[in-house]
Structures are given as structure tokens and as C-alpha cells.
Motif scaffolding. Structure first.
Motif, short mmCIF file in Angstrom:
data_model
loop_
_atom_site.label_atom_id
_atom_site.label_comp_id
_atom_site.label_asym_id
_atom_site.label_seq_id
_atom_site.Cartn_x
_atom_site.Cartn_y
_atom_site.Cartn_z
N ARG A 158 -4.84 3.01 -3.00
CA ARG A 158 -5.28 4.22 -3.26
C ARG A 158 -4.43 5.01 -4.39
O ARG A 158 -5.00 5.93 -5.20
N ASP A 159 -3.00 5.10 -4.53
CA ASP A 159 -2.28 5.76 -5.50
C ASP A 159 -2.21 4.57 -6.88
O ASP A 159 -1.17 4.15 -7.10
N VAL A 160 -3.36 4.64 -7.33
CA VAL A 160 -3.59 3.92 -8.70
C VAL A 160 -4.07 4.83 -9.91
O VAL A 160 -4.96 5.50 -9.70
N THR A 161 -3.50 4.58 -11.18
CA THR A 161 -3.99 5.09 -12.07
C THR A 161 -4.64 4.11 -13.07
O THR A 161 -3.65 2.99 -13.30
N VAL A 162 -5.56 4.24 -13.98
CA VAL A 162 -6.19 3.30 -14.98
C VAL A 162 -6.13 4.22 -16.36
O VAL A 162 -6.53 5.10 -16.26
N SER A 163 -5.45 3.40 -16.94
CA SER A 163 -5.34 3.95 -18.47
C SER A 163 -6.26 3.17 -19.52
O SER A 163 -6.16 1.77 -19.41
N GLU A 164 -7.05 3.80 -20.40
CA GLU A 164 -7.90 2.88 -21.33
C GLU A 164 -8.30 3.83 -22.50
O GLU A 164 -8.57 5.04 -22.02
N VAL B 55 0.83 -1.06 0.07
CA VAL B 55 -0.06 0.04 0.03
C VAL B 55 0.79 1.32 -0.02
O VAL B 55 1.71 1.42 0.79
N GLY B 56 0.64 2.16 -1.02
CA GLY B 56 1.42 3.30 -0.90
C GLY B 56 2.19 3.30 -2.42
O GLY B 56 2.67 4.50 -2.70
N GLU B 57 2.50 2.18 -2.90
CA GLU B 57 3.09 1.91 -4.09
C GLU B 57 2.45 2.59 -5.17
O GLU B 57 1.20 2.62 -5.38
N LYS B 58 3.08 3.12 -6.18
CA LYS B 58 2.37 3.59 -7.40
C LYS B 58 2.02 2.51 -8.47
O LYS B 58 3.11 1.93 -8.97
N ILE B 59 0.63 2.11 -8.49
CA ILE B 59 0.16 1.21 -9.68
C ILE B 59 -0.40 1.82 -11.06
O ILE B 59 -1.30 2.78 -10.71
N LEU B 60 -0.12 1.10 -11.95
CA LEU B 60 -0.83 1.54 -13.17
C LEU B 60 -1.43 0.12 -13.68
O LEU B 60 -0.86 -0.69 -13.97
N ILE B 61 -2.76 0.27 -14.07
CA ILE B 61 -3.73 -0.67 -14.40
C ILE B 61 -3.84 -0.24 -15.93
O ILE B 61 -4.36 0.85 -16.03
N VAL B 62 -3.40 -1.05 -17.01
CA VAL B 62 -3.68 -0.53 -18.48
C VAL B 62 -4.61 -1.46 -18.93
O VAL B 62 -4.60 -2.70 -19.05
N GLY B 63 -5.80 -0.68 -19.46
CA GLY B 63 -6.85 -1.63 -19.91
C GLY B 63 -7.80 -1.86 -18.89
O GLY B 63 -7.85 -2.10 -17.58
N ALA B 64 -9.11 -1.15 -19.16
CA ALA B 64 -10.21 -1.28 -18.19
C ALA B 64 -11.43 -2.05 -18.97
O ALA B 64 -12.84 -1.40 -18.73
N GLY B 65 -11.08 -3.21 -19.36
CA GLY B 65 -12.26 -4.33 -19.56
C GLY B 65 -12.64 -4.62 -18.16
O GLY B 65 -12.30 -4.18 -17.03
N ILE B 66 -13.16 -5.83 -18.22
CA ILE B 66 -13.51 -6.48 -16.99
C ILE B 66 -12.66 -6.84 -16.18
O ILE B 66 -12.47 -6.58 -14.96
N ILE B 67 -11.53 -7.25 -16.72
CA ILE B 67 -10.41 -7.86 -15.92
C ILE B 67 -9.71 -6.38 -15.20
O ILE B 67 -9.41 -6.66 -14.10
N GLY B 68 -9.64 -5.47 -15.98
CA GLY B 68 -9.02 -4.30 -15.49
C GLY B 68 -9.84 -3.86 -14.08
O GLY B 68 -9.47 -3.39 -12.97
N ASN B 69 -11.35 -3.87 -14.41
CA ASN B 69 -12.25 -3.55 -13.36
C ASN B 69 -11.98 -4.09 -12.06
O ASN B 69 -12.19 -3.94 -10.99
N LEU B 70 -11.79 -5.76 -12.23
CA LEU B 70 -11.80 -6.49 -11.20
C LEU B 70 -10.44 -6.17 -10.35
O LEU B 70 -10.34 -6.31 -9.11
N TRP B 71 -9.39 -5.92 -11.23
CA TRP B 71 -8.08 -5.59 -10.50
C TRP B 71 -8.27 -4.07 -9.76
O TRP B 71 -7.75 -3.88 -8.70
N VAL B 72 -9.04 -3.31 -10.26
CA VAL B 72 -9.36 -1.72 -9.64
C VAL B 72 -10.02 -2.32 -8.16
O VAL B 72 -9.97 -1.75 -7.25
N THR B 73 -11.25 -3.03 -8.42
CA THR B 73 -11.80 -3.31 -7.02
C THR B 73 -11.10 -4.24 -6.11
O THR B 73 -11.06 -3.96 -4.78
N THR B 74 -10.24 -5.03 -6.68
CA THR B 74 -9.19 -5.78 -5.71
C THR B 74 -8.33 -4.70 -4.85
O THR B 74 -8.01 -5.03 -3.80
N LEU B 75 -7.63 -4.04 -5.74
CA LEU B 75 -6.53 -3.14 -5.22
C LEU B 75 -7.29 -2.13 -4.19
O LEU B 75 -6.64 -2.09 -3.20
N HIS B 76 -8.59 -1.51 -4.40
CA HIS B 76 -8.95 -0.73 -3.60
C HIS B 76 -9.43 -1.55 -2.23
O HIS B 76 -9.16 -0.92 -1.19
#
Length: 344
Positions: free
Chosen positions: A195-201, A169-190
Motif C-alpha cells: 500500500r505504500d507505493v508511489t507512481v511517477s509519470e 509489505v510496508g516497504e516504501k516502493i516507487l514505480i517509475v513510468g506508468a505505461g502498461i508495465i508500470g500498471n501491471l506492477w501497480v496491480t501486482t503490488l496491490h
């Protein structure tokens, strides 16, 4: 007896709705006949239909490796009882090779991805599916079959999470792609406190879907990444596009980890700079299926609950089996993050 199914022909690479598909029967004493209620369409399914991913060609079959439902019947030696809510793990070990005996059946040359229900055997895009009991998990109280329809992709995320750990927690994370898998990673990380997460789509409609999850994560298009030159501790690539890795790999900090999660077709290539890997001490992490991670996924789903598993917020839309063409069209257009067959 006959049933409804969406059937794939691996020779012709065609998909069709069949209202007269043979209903499966219990053969072994430990078989479980599942009445399917929810069955997801995975990106891998799209690759299969397009001939980009290996699948059975000997005969047409009902696709679908992500599904949940109710026990309709069970063999006399089965531990499962009629009426139980269940979810099915489509992958299993051969239990004989060195990989399987080390608990790593994702590498198995005969089982694992090479014997998947819904790819090599009839799957969940049907009213009923017969499976071995060792691939069936009873759902605990508090989990609906609707939520459990996402259990298989969450089990893959759980394996990826384990492979990439520690994710601090506190690491800077980038999720590339916001299909369902990206969204499941979003929910998992949150859910795990990140909290320091960027989503690119690139598809802004998909970014609008991520907004509904109300995580406060930064949402951008790829051109913004290119301009802002921010570097990340961890990049999770959910696109399944080789060229994306080629570009995104340059956004890693020294000591960073690149999680190649999206399943690329075998024909894709990506060029990365070996000097960067040496100089920054970078780690590339592949993630293949879900070895023994279903219990984790079930635990996550129970803990996440409706805060994260609301179909509307995740961009999941349900369809009848007979509406498969609309489902495929919406999915390919990016109008939905995920299409799910509702067979109840």
C-alpha cells in the motif's frame, strides 16, 4: 491459404498490413496452430520497428510475441486439442547449454530472447501462428483469452518480482513510468498487499489511467519526486530510458534495491555513483524476459480476475490488424497504456 497479418521488414524498418500473408502450416507432429484472438504491442516491438532492438532481417515476418487464442489444429503427437483456449510463451530454452540446464534460459546465447516467436519467427500479429507445443499453455477455467493477452508481460513481471524478492509489505516502493508495465506492477503490488507505493509519470494522461485502478497509491510527476526528497526501499524503473535511472537512483534508501525493468535501447547510458552503491549497500537488479514464469503469471491472472484485469481500467485499447497505424500513433502519443490487436 492466405491470412491477415501486420508484417515487419527488418531491412527497410517498415511495417505494413498484409491481407495476403501466407498462412502457417503444421510441420512437426508436436506443432500447434493457434487461431490468435488477442495480441499485444510491446515497448520492445516499438524498439524493433525503430531499429533499436535486434530482430530478424533475413525476411519480413509477422511481429507479436504477446498473444492468446484458440487451438485451431495440432500435430498428431501434440497434447493439445482443437478448441482449447491457450496462451503462448514466445521464449524457450535450447536445453543444451549450461544456462538452460540450470533453468536460466534468459542467458542462453541461441535460444531465450535470441529465438523469440514474434521477433525471430512469425508471431501473433496475424490471424494464425504455428508454435511448438512446449511453448503453449492451456488456460484454466475462469481466464478469458482477453485476460490472457496480458499473460506474457505479467510473466515478465512475475520474473522481476522473484528477482526483487523479498518485497516486504510496508516497504516504501516507487514505480517509475506508468505505461502498461508500470500498471501491471501497480496491480501486482496491490494484489500482494502493498500500500505504500508511489507512481511517477511525466504524462498526466497516463496518471489518470492509473487512477482508474483505484489502488490508493500516490501518483506524482517527476518534478514532485525531485522536490520532496523522499527515499524508497525499492524502485522499479519501467521507463526503458537510461537517463531516468541516473536521476531516480538517488532516491534509494540505504539497503535499497533498484529494479531495472524497462528495456532500454543498447545505446542508452546512465551514470551512477559507485560510492553510493558502497555506502548505502545498494542492489541493482536487471530483469530479462520470463524464464519458466508463465505458470506464475497464469496463477496471478486467475487470482486477480476482473478487479485488476479490466482493459478499460488498465488503459488497454483494442484494434483490428488493419488499424495498426492508429494503434501505433495512440501508443506513441501516450493516449493509451497499451494497444492490443483483437482478432476475433
Amino acid at each position: 491459404m492466405k491470412m491477415e497479418a501486420v508484417v515487419f521488414d527488418g531491412q527497410a524498418l517498415t511495417l505494413k498490413y498484409d491481407a495476403q500473408y501466407p498462412m502457417p502450416k503444421i510441420v512437426n507432429d508436436t506443432d500447434v496452430l493457434v487461431k490468435v484472438e488477442y495480441a499485444g504491442i510491446c515497448g520492445t516491438d516499438l524498439h524493433i520497428i525503430q531499429g533499436e532492438f535486434p530482430a530478424i532481417k533475413d525476411r519480413p515476418l509477422a511481429l507479436g510475441h504477446e498473444f492468446s487464442g484458440i487451438v485451431h489444429d495440432a500435430g498428431k503427437a501434440s497434447i493439445f486439442k482443437k478448441g482449447q483456449k491457450v496462451v503462448v510463451d514466445p521464449n524457450r530454452a535450447c536445453n543444451l547449454c549450461d544456462f538452460c540446464r540450470k533453468g536460466k534460459y534468459q542467458y542462453c546465447l541461441t535460444a531465450g530472447i535470441n529465438s523469440t516467436i514474434g521477433i525471430w519467427k512469425d508471431g501473433g500479429w496475424a490471424q494464425y501462428c504455428c508454435v511448438p507445443q512446449d511453448q503453449v499453455y492451456a488456460l484454466p477455467d475462469g481466464i478469458t483469452t482477453e485476460q490472457a493477452g496480458l499473460c506474457e508481460p505479467y510473466s515478465c513481471v512475475a520474473h522481476g518480482f522473484d528477482r526483487a524478492s523479498p518485497l516486504l509489505v510496508g516497504e516504501k516502493i516507487l514505480i517509475v513510468g506508468a505505461g502498461i508495465i508500470g500498471n501491471l506492477w501497480v496491480t501486482t503490488l496491490h494484489h500482494h498487499g502493498h500500500r505504500d507505493v508511489t507512481v511517477s509519470e511525466m504524462n498526466k494522461a497516463r496518471l489518470d489511467i492509473v487512477k482508474k485502478l483505484d489502488t490508493g497509491f500516490r501518483l506524482v510527476t517527476p518534478d514532485v519526486l525531485e522536490k520532496d526528497k523522499i527515499l524508497y526501499d525499492v524502485i522499479i524503473d519501467c521507463t526503458g530510458v537510461g537517463k531516468v535511472m541516473e536521476i531516480s537512483f538517488n532516491y534509494l534508501k540505504p539497503g535499497g534495491k533498484y529494479v531495472l525493468f524497462g528495456c532500454c535501447p543498447p545505446t542508452h547510458q546512465a551514470s551512477v555513483n559507485p560510492y553510493q552503491i558502497y555506502d548505502k549497500e545498494l542492489t541493482i537488479i536487471g530483469v530479462k524476459i520470463n524464464p519458466f514464469s508463465f505458470p506464475n503469471a497464469i496463477g496471478w491472472i486467475k487470482a486477480m480476475g476482473s478487479r485488476y484485469l479490466d482493459y478499460n481500467k488498465l488503459g488497454v485499447k483494442t484494434y483490428a490488424l488493419s488499424e495498426y497505424e492508429s494503434a501505433m500513433k495512440d501508443l506513441k502519443a501516450g493516449a493509451v497504456a497499451k494497444a492490443m490487436f483483437k482478432i476475433v
